[in-house]
Motif scaffolding. Structure first.
Motif, PDB file in Angstrom:
ATOM      1  N   HIS A 160      -8.147   5.169  -1.689  1.00 17.82           N
ATOM      2  CA  HIS A 160      -9.263   4.212  -1.540  1.00 17.82           C
ATOM      3  C   HIS A 160     -10.071   3.642  -2.442  1.00 17.82           C
ATOM      4  O   HIS A 160     -11.309   3.284  -2.066  1.00 17.82           O
ATOM      5  CB  HIS A 160      -9.812   4.522  -0.191  1.00 17.82           C
ATOM      6  N   PRO A 219     -11.393  -3.274   6.412  1.00 21.08           N
ATOM      7  CA  PRO A 219     -11.054  -2.343   7.674  1.00 21.08           C
ATOM      8  C   PRO A 219     -11.620  -2.604   8.743  1.00 21.08           C
ATOM      9  O   PRO A 219     -12.429  -3.583   8.899  1.00 21.08           O
ATOM     10  CB  PRO A 219     -11.539  -0.972   7.146  1.00 21.08           C
ATOM     11  N   THR A 260      -0.367   6.270   4.743  1.00 22.35           N
ATOM     12  CA  THR A 260      -2.006   6.158   4.558  1.00 22.35           C
ATOM     13  C   THR A 260      -2.473   5.337   5.693  1.00 22.35           C
ATOM     14  O   THR A 260      -2.091   4.121   5.892  1.00 22.35           O
ATOM     15  CB  THR A 260      -2.384   5.477   3.578  1.00 22.35           C
ATOM     16  N   ARG A 261      -2.816   5.736   6.751  1.00 21.67           N
ATOM     17  CA  ARG A 261      -3.021   5.301   8.222  1.00 21.67           C
ATOM     18  C   ARG A 261      -4.202   3.879   7.853  1.00 21.67           C
ATOM     19  O   ARG A 261      -4.050   2.695   8.563  1.00 21.67           O
ATOM     20  CB  ARG A 261      -3.523   6.247   9.226  1.00 21.67           C
ATOM     21  N   ARG A 262      -5.255   4.338   6.934  1.00 18.98           N
ATOM     22  CA  ARG A 262      -6.225   3.438   6.694  1.00 18.98           C
ATOM     23  C   ARG A 262      -5.777   2.112   6.306  1.00 18.98           C
ATOM     24  O   ARG A 262      -6.403   1.228   6.698  1.00 18.98           O
ATOM     25  CB  ARG A 262      -7.189   4.094   5.812  1.00 18.98           C
ATOM     26  N   TYR A 263      -4.809   1.833   5.493  1.00 17.58           N
ATOM     27  CA  TYR A 263      -4.170   0.641   5.022  1.00 17.58           C
ATOM     28  C   TYR A 263      -3.518  -0.048   6.197  1.00 17.58           C
ATOM     29  O   TYR A 263      -3.697  -1.278   6.251  1.00 17.58           O
ATOM     30  CB  TYR A 263      -3.406   0.912   3.881  1.00 17.58           C
ATOM     31  N   THR A 296      -4.137  -0.408   9.147  1.00 18.85           N
ATOM     32  CA  THR A 296      -5.437  -1.058  10.103  1.00 18.85           C
ATOM     33  C   THR A 296      -6.253  -1.612   9.345  1.00 18.85           C
ATOM     34  O   THR A 296      -6.842  -2.422   9.964  1.00 18.85           O
ATOM     35  CB  THR A 296      -5.844   0.246  10.991  1.00 18.85           C
ATOM     36  N   SER A 297      -5.889  -1.924   8.200  1.00 14.22           N
ATOM     37  CA  SER A 297      -6.878  -2.999   7.367  1.00 14.22           C
ATOM     38  C   SER A 297      -6.131  -4.208   6.924  1.00 14.22           C
ATOM     39  O   SER A 297      -4.941  -4.152   7.005  1.00 14.22           O
ATOM     40  CB  SER A 297      -7.425  -2.227   5.862  1.00 14.22           C
ATOM     41  N   TYR A 338       0.873  -1.020   0.261  1.00  9.35           N
ATOM     42  CA  TYR A 338       0.054   0.079   0.147  1.00  9.35           C
ATOM     43  C   TYR A 338       1.025   1.249   0.048  1.00  9.35           C
ATOM     44  O   TYR A 338       2.112   1.146   0.234  1.00  9.35           O
ATOM     45  CB  TYR A 338      -1.046  -0.127   1.125  1.00  9.35           C
TER      46      TYR A 338
END
Length: 102
Positions: free
Chosen positions: A91, A60, A18-21, A23-24, A14
């Motif tokens: 995303h 996520p 990018t924090r969302r990745y 934690t996914s 990723y």
């Protein structure tokens, strides 16, 4: 590797920052069967020689899966096929690149 098999070397990556990745959780399936992968990075899977359908999606902690990507790959008898999944910075859908190696 058994007789009649080859290998898929799958790299799941990723974009940085990018924090969302982080934690996914990536989910990988080969021919519709979910594969056990422990997070991001490179994973090697023994598969039957021949054509395969590879799919990746990101799950996520909360919310709907995103970053879906699908591709077809051919694994040669006794060979290794590299599959690189790259998540999109925004995303959206991810991207899979196939490279045959020996």
């Amino acid at each position: 590797m058994s007789i009649g098999q080859g290998m898929l070397r799958v790299t799941l990556a990723y974009p940085s920052l990018t924090r969302r990745y982080r934690t996914s959780t990536p989910q990988l399936s080969v021919d519709g069967v979910d594969q056990l992968v422990e997070g991001w990075g490179t994973h090697t899977l023994a598969v039957a020689a021949g054509p395969h359908r590879i799919a990746v999606r990101l799950v996520p902690p909360r919310g709907e899966p995103f970053g879906q990507a699908e591709a077809s790959a051919v694994v040669e008898l006794g060979g290794q096929t590299a599959v690189d999944y790259r998540a999109s910075r925004f995303h959206r859908r991810g991207r899979i690149t196939i490279a045959r190696t020996v």
